[in-house]
Design a protein around this motif. Structure first.
Motif: not given
Length: 86
Positions: A58-63
């Motif tokens: 959830r905190d990452f820009y991409r999966p």
């Protein structure tokens, strides 16, 4: 390390067979700030030890996905059975 090299080779073949680009990053602890430097990447596949294979993305820009999830996404022959495989 040998099994990871085999897995990386297999994933590379699958990605190329689907006409996609790929990059290989070697890094220590995974975090959103490190991955945010690579905006052209659409998704990350985490190829590491099993205790690091599940990441709260959830905190990452991409999966951030597992090799199995990539296989399911790109394969024309594999379907999800309902079992989660690490």
């Amino acid at each position: 390390a040998g099994r990871r090299a085999e897995m990386l080779s297999a994933l590379t073949r699958l990605i190329r067979a689907r006409g996609r680009k790929h990059y290989v990053f070697l890094m220590g602890k995974l975090n959103a700030a490190k991955l945010a430097n690579f905006t052209e990447v659409g998704a990350y596949v985490l190829l590491g030890s099993s205790e690091h294979s599940l990441v709260d993305s959830r905190d990452f820009y991409r999966p951030v996905v597992t090799p199995y999830e990539l296989l399911l996404a790109l394969s024309t022959t594999h379907e999800w059975s309902g079992e989660y495989v690490l």
